[in-house]
Write a protein that holds these residues in place. Structure first.
Motif, PDB file in Angstrom:
ATOM      1  N   ALA A 165      44.604  29.460  46.560  1.00 49.02           N
ATOM      2  CA  ALA A 165      45.095  29.231  47.051  1.00 49.02           C
ATOM      3  C   ALA A 165      45.973  27.603  46.706  1.00 49.02           C
ATOM      4  CB  ALA A 165      45.147  29.952  48.730  1.00 49.02           C
ATOM      5  N   THR A 166      46.962  27.684  47.239  1.00 47.27           N
ATOM      6  CA  THR A 166      46.736  26.257  47.488  1.00 47.27           C
ATOM      7  C   THR A 166      48.118  25.625  48.724  1.00 47.27           C
ATOM      8  OG1 THR A 166      46.603  25.456  45.125  1.00 47.27           O
ATOM      9  CG2 THR A 166      47.969  23.956  46.972  1.00 47.27           C
ATOM     10  N   PRO A 167      47.209  24.996  50.246  1.00 43.42           N
ATOM     11  CA  PRO A 167      48.739  24.542  51.238  1.00 43.42           C
ATOM     12  C   PRO A 167      49.352  23.881  50.260  1.00 43.42           C
ATOM     13  CG  PRO A 167      46.329  23.763  51.192  1.00 43.42           C
ATOM     14  CD  PRO A 167      45.870  24.396  49.780  1.00 43.42           C
ATOM     15  N   ASP A 218      46.556  35.913  39.279  1.00 41.48           N
ATOM     16  CA  ASP A 218      46.350  36.319  38.383  1.00 41.48           C
ATOM     17  C   ASP A 218      45.229  35.939  37.910  1.00 41.48           C
ATOM     18  OD1 ASP A 218      46.195  33.084  38.443  1.00 41.48           O
ATOM     19  OD2 ASP A 218      47.196  32.945  35.610  1.00 41.48           O
ATOM     20  N   LYS A 219      44.156  36.067  39.034  1.00 41.47           N
ATOM     21  CA  LYS A 219      42.590  35.741  39.243  1.00 41.47           C
ATOM     22  C   LYS A 219      42.358  36.128  40.072  1.00 41.47           C
ATOM     23  CE  LYS A 219      42.949  31.036  36.663  1.00 41.47           C
ATOM     24  NZ  LYS A 219      43.125  29.168  37.804  1.00 41.47           N
ATOM     25  N   LYS A 234      53.313  36.772  38.253  1.00 43.22           N
ATOM     26  CA  LYS A 234      54.574  35.609  38.694  1.00 43.22           C
ATOM     27  C   LYS A 234      53.139  35.028  39.912  1.00 43.22           C
ATOM     28  CE  LYS A 234      59.233  36.860  38.910  1.00 43.22           C
ATOM     29  NZ  LYS A 234      60.579  36.642  39.638  1.00 43.22           N
ATOM     30  N   ALA A 235      53.541  33.965  40.552  1.00 45.42           N
ATOM     31  CA  ALA A 235      52.668  33.559  42.192  1.00 45.42           C
ATOM     32  C   ALA A 235      53.442  33.950  43.090  1.00 45.42           C
ATOM     33  CB  ALA A 235      52.242  31.725  41.689  1.00 45.42           C
ATOM     34  N   LEU A 236      52.200  33.736  44.101  1.00 48.78           N
ATOM     35  CA  LEU A 236      53.204  34.247  45.189  1.00 48.78           C
ATOM     36  C   LEU A 236      53.731  33.191  46.488  1.00 48.78           C
ATOM     37  CD1 LEU A 236      53.932  36.536  47.810  1.00 48.78           C
ATOM     38  CD2 LEU A 236      51.506  36.501  48.265  1.00 48.78           C
ATOM     39  N   VAL A 267      44.521  37.458  51.272  1.00 46.66           N
ATOM     40  CA  VAL A 267      44.034  36.574  50.428  1.00 46.66           C
ATOM     41  C   VAL A 267      42.600  35.410  51.226  1.00 46.66           C
ATOM     42  CG1 VAL A 267      44.267  34.420  49.159  1.00 46.66           C
ATOM     43  CG2 VAL A 267      46.368  35.985  49.293  1.00 46.66           C
ATOM     44  N   PRO A 268      41.473  35.660  51.352  1.00 45.03           N
ATOM     45  CA  PRO A 268      40.479  35.039  52.182  1.00 45.03           C
ATOM     46  C   PRO A 268      40.102  33.558  52.306  1.00 45.03           C
ATOM     47  CG  PRO A 268      39.411  36.862  51.301  1.00 45.03           C
ATOM     48  CD  PRO A 268      41.284  37.591  50.672  1.00 45.03           C
TER      49      PRO A 268
END
Length: 253
Positions: free
Chosen positions: A135-137, A129-130, A60-62, A113-114
């Motif tokens: 990350a997307t705001p 998964d990468k 899943k995504a976080l 997640v820098p």
């Protein structure tokens, strides 16, 4: 035996006159919650790391509910997320079925997640998964409530109607944000929403507590003793009365 005591302010951000020395009034200075909403001694960054691993293992995504650095902003954002989770329609909540949710400051998120980005958006979606994680705001403008309570009956009734309208707009904006970011799959919407409520409404997301206030102090769910401030000192819109509390409650041995 651990003993946890909280002396709170109202959701409107009322000042507290006397904090016990062992209460930390900034998220992350004391204990927070584990994935089941139980008190945990793990520091906030460890909770983000654990949530990231859970998401990764589940494919899943976080989704990170961002905790602002400013105390007043924390109250406001906790109220907004509370409105969504407690009163959102099935279609608003269903997208959350496909993600792991954690509450964290941007500073703590960036330790894991820098590339999480700048500023303090409402949420950050992290693809696990990468490597490095992408990350997307996720951000939106939420209408604000007018402060204070109107005293005469007709004005008070109108205020209630206005607050209901604003709450609907805030929930709608957050629901739309989630659907655009996570997808608007119309299959099994009711079942997925029910799963989200069981996971995030009965117990809080990791990194937060559920709390409630009607303008007569704040009660944190699951905390054995809760202090109160003077009644009648503030007004809290009805759908904001159960909210995510983004401050930590320290455990004592």
């Amino acid at each position: 035996m651990n003993r946890r005591i909280f002396l709170g302010a109202t959701a409107a951000g009322l000042a507290v006159t006397a904090w016990p020395a062992f209460i930390r009034d900034a998220f992350g200075d004391g204990a927070a919650c584990d994935m089941n909403g139980k008190p945990s001694a793990a520091p906030p960054v460890a909770q983000v790391s654990a949530a990231f691993r859970r998401a990764q293992q589940a494919g899943k995504a976080l989704l990170v509910f961002v905790i602002p650095a400013d105390d007043s902003a924390r109250w406001e954002r906790g109220r907004a997320f509370g409105e969504l989770l407690n009163f959102g329609a099935d279609r608003d909540l269903a997208p959350l079925a496909g993600v792991e949710v954690v509450c964290a400051t941007m500073a703590d998120l960036k330790k894991i997640v820098p590339g999480a980005g700048a500023g303090e958006p409402l949420m950050v979606l992290v693809r696990t998964d990468k490597v490095p994680a992408a990350a997307t705001p996720l951000d939106a403008s939420l209408p604000a409530y007018k402060s204070g309570r109107r005293l005469d009956r007709s004005s008070w009734e109108q205020q209630q109607k206005d607050e209901e309208k604003i709450a609907a707009q805030r929930i709608g904006a957050l629901g739309d944000l989630l659907r655009r970011a996570l997808g608007a799959d119309e299959r099994s919407v009711a079942a997925r929403a029910a799963g989200v409520r069981a996971r995030l409404v009965k117990q809080p997301p990791a990194g937060a507590h559920w709390a409630s206030s009607s303008g007569c102090g704040t009660t944190i769910e699951g905390v054995e003793e809760n202090g109160m401030v003077g009644c009648g000192m503030g007004h809290v819109p009805e759908k904001s009365r159960r909210f995510l509390y983004f401050f930590s409650v320290e455990q004592r041995g």
